[in-house]
Enzyme design. Structure first.
Site, PDB file in Angstrom:
ATOM      1  N   ASP A  33      -2.127  -1.517 -10.016  1.00 30.93           N
ATOM      2  CA  ASP A  33      -2.645  -2.608  -9.189  1.00 30.93           C
ATOM      3  C   ASP A  33      -4.165  -2.699  -9.236  1.00 30.93           C
ATOM      4  OD1 ASP A  33      -0.109  -3.359  -8.422  1.00 30.93           O
ATOM      5  OD2 ASP A  33      -0.132  -2.206  -6.568  1.00 30.93           O
ATOM      6  N   ARG A 114      -7.222   6.172   5.760  1.00 33.89           N
ATOM      7  CA  ARG A 114      -7.732   4.807   5.533  1.00 33.89           C
ATOM      8  C   ARG A 114      -9.061   4.509   6.228  1.00 33.89           C
ATOM      9  NH1 ARG A 114      -5.149   5.132   1.262  1.00 33.89           N
ATOM     10  NH2 ARG A 114      -3.364   3.781   0.867  1.00 33.89           N
ATOM     11  N   ASP A 143      -1.686  -0.991   5.266  1.00 33.62           N
ATOM     12  CA  ASP A 143      -3.017  -0.571   4.840  1.00 33.62           C
ATOM     13  C   ASP A 143      -4.036  -1.705   4.831  1.00 33.62           C
ATOM     14  OD1 ASP A 143      -2.444   2.102   4.577  1.00 33.62           O
ATOM     15  OD2 ASP A 143      -1.753   1.913   2.521  1.00 33.62           O
ATOM     16  N   SER A 194       6.191   3.727  -6.369  1.00 30.81           N
ATOM     17  CA  SER A 194       4.741   3.768  -6.218  1.00 30.81           C
ATOM     18  C   SER A 194       4.413   4.850  -5.194  1.00 30.81           C
ATOM     19  CB  SER A 194       4.198   2.412  -5.755  1.00 30.81           C
ATOM     20  OG  SER A 194       4.736   2.069  -4.484  1.00 30.81           O
TER      21      SER A 194
END
Length: 542
Positions: A33, A114, A143, A194
């Site tokens: 990505d 994050r 996220d 993923s």
């Protein structure tokens, strides 16, 4: 601003035109990505891209290769930031004190990292004069909320773009795009999983994991943990020392937290510790499943929770569970900088001031158990707790405590009417038989003196026998009346005098007056009262 795929920028921090975007800081992982979006941003926005890869203890990534890959794909600069110690000391440490988890056994490995990624992205953007940051999150995940919310909190003027939301490409189109631009493809069509990775855990999604009706093939998915069936046949003991809620040594060797976590990952991962199949509610409303590998987190939190419980009172522990649950949700929901987090952490830090000691844990084929605890702060006294005869616990106090402790429970259970029946003479008993049956049928608890009890037994009416006052035997009417056991007493005397100075009826009347118990001595009044009581009980039931 609306692109040709139909995506419209509506948030105040999204660019309203392509001309607003000149230099972009891209949070870069080296995966498909972010590799595709590094090229896509250059083409779509005609903007410079600075790739930032942040090292928070990824367990499977090659960061040097990732740094070079970004340069090869056209980034004007590729930066690798070593944030392992900051991540461990400023973020994970707070999570440990809060027994970090969300909806079960997810220990927040992704959400706890994050805010740090967003913070560093903003720092780089300010240093590099960038006007925009970009990330690889989808429009369906958590996220995007965590990163964007933190970024604009720390830098209200920053612009944010999320190419995966904008470009409208599926996985097949993304791979075709990558091939057409010579972008190396780490994912292939036959591997549909993923993952997100840092020292606190690995998250895997996609493929069979997405459908809760399917059993995920763990052996194909696991990246850092050995499958429990293939773990060593011998158990292993590990010792963690905590100081004020944070581990400071592993097996007697002092080390910084980041090093301890990464070393424990290697140890516990080999024993299949910390694997979780987890259903969760995302912030955006979706219910999803993930596979989590969190070996060090599972061991540390298990040890911390038991040590904390050992040194704190029952009331502290009970309230701490509520605080921890709220802290876990706030972290998961991307609200790291909300003032409420500081409020929660204030209580958590105070509780952890005494969480100091050593915990021994047993690791064996996916199971982790605390087997020993040692601390000077323990709320434990062997002389009180022992079952040996020389204990110091005053067992004479236990019955009184039990009576007071369960008083309200007993009172709540006694919601039925308790009626004492003492009916003299066979004729009077026969005349009141219908009414006594009625009292039993509507759920009253009937107490009766000996001969009345025998009469009730002969007609199949349940009752509890009590002794007359003059007998002195227990259970005795006088004792039960002093305890206010009866709601009503029906005493129809036989008119025979037993020679006592005071008859039982007279003594009963005195006790009834003293303890405010309804006493009925007339046959017709008894019949009328029972009928009224029946109607009242039946009305309550309906």
């Amino acid at each position: 601003m609306q692109n040709d795929k139909g995506y419209t920028h509506i948030a105040s921090y999204e660019p309203k035109s392509k001309e607003e975007i000149n230099r972009v800081v891209l949070l870069y992982s080296g995966g498909l990505d972010t590799s595709v979006m590094l090229k896509w941003i250059q083409e779509e926005y005609d903007a410079e891209v600075i790739a930032v890869c942040i090292d928070i203890g990824q367990q499977v990534d090659n960061l040097d290769a990732i740094k070079q890959k970004a340069i090869d794909l056209g980034a004007i600069k590729s930066i690798v930031v070593d944030a392992k110690d900051e991540f461990a000391d400023k973020y994970i440490a707070r999570g440990i004190k809060a027994n970090a988890s969300y909806q079960g056994h997810y220990h927040l490995s992704t959400p706890i990292g994050r805010p740090l990624l967003a913070k560093i992205a903003i720092k780089v953007a300010l240093e590099e004069k960038a006007d925009t940051i970009a990330h690889g999150c989808t429009g369906k995940g958590n996220d995007q909320v965590r990163i964007e919310g933190t970024a604009v909190t720390l830098h209200p003027d920053i612009k944010v773009i999320a190419p995966v939301r904008e470009w409208g490409m599926g996985r097949d189109e993304e791979i075709a795009y990558a091939k057409s631009r010579n972008i190396p493809i780490p994912h292939t069509l036959d591997k549909s999983y993923s993952s997100d990775d840092n020292m606190w855990g690995v998250t895997s999604e996609g493929g069979e994991i997405e459908n809760p009706e399917l059993v995920p093939p763990l052996k194909k998915i696991l990246q850092v943990c050995t499958h429990p069936t293939e773990a060593p046949d011998e158990e292993r003991l590990v010792e963690l020392e905590f100081v004020k809620g944070v581990p400071v040594s592993l097996n007697g060797e002092e080390m910084k937290l980041s090093q301890l976590i990464m070393r424990l990952n290697n140890i516990a991962g080999k024993y299949g510790i910390g694997i979780a199949h987890h259903i969760e509610d995302r912030i955006v409303g979706l219910k999803v499943r993930g596979i989590y590998e969190q070996p060090a987190a599972a061991v540390i939190l298990r040890g911390h929770r038991e040590l904390e419980k050992y040194v704190c009172t029952r009331h502290e522990n009970k309230f701490k569970e509520l605080v921890d649950q709220e802290w876990g949700y706030m972290c998961y929901a991307g609200l790291w900088y909300d003032p409420f987090m500081k409020d929660l952490s204030g209580f958590i830090d105070t509780m952890n001031d005494k969480v100091t000691g050593t915990v021994t844990l047993r690791l064996y084929k996916g199971h982790c158990d605390v087997v020993a605890l040692k601390t000077t702060n323990a709320l434990f006294d062997e002389k009180l707790a022992t079952f040996m005869k020389d204990d110091l616990f005053n067992q004479n106090a236990s019955p009184g405590f039990t009576e007071l402790w369960t008083l309200q429970m007993k009172m709540a259970k006694q919601n039925k009417k308790n009626i004492l029946l003492t009916i003299g003479g066979e004729e009077a008993k026969q005349e009141l038989l219908t009414e006594m049956k009625t009292l039993s049928e509507v759920g009253c608890v009937l107490y009766a003196t000996k001969h009345t009890s025998e009469f009730l037994d002969s007609h199949g009416i349940a009752n509890r026998v009590v002794n007359k006052i003059s007998s002195g035997k227990r259970p005795n009417i006088s004792t039960l009346m002093r305890e206010r056991r009866f709601d009503m007493v029906i005493n129809i005397p036989s008119h025979k005098h037993n020679g006592n100075t005071q008859t039982d009826g007279e003594l009963m009347r005195e006790l009834a007056i003293k303890h405010e118990v309804t006493l009925i001595t007339d046959m017709e009044v008894a019949k009328h009262t029972v009928e009224e009581l029946k109607e009242m009980i039946l009305n309550k039931m309906h």
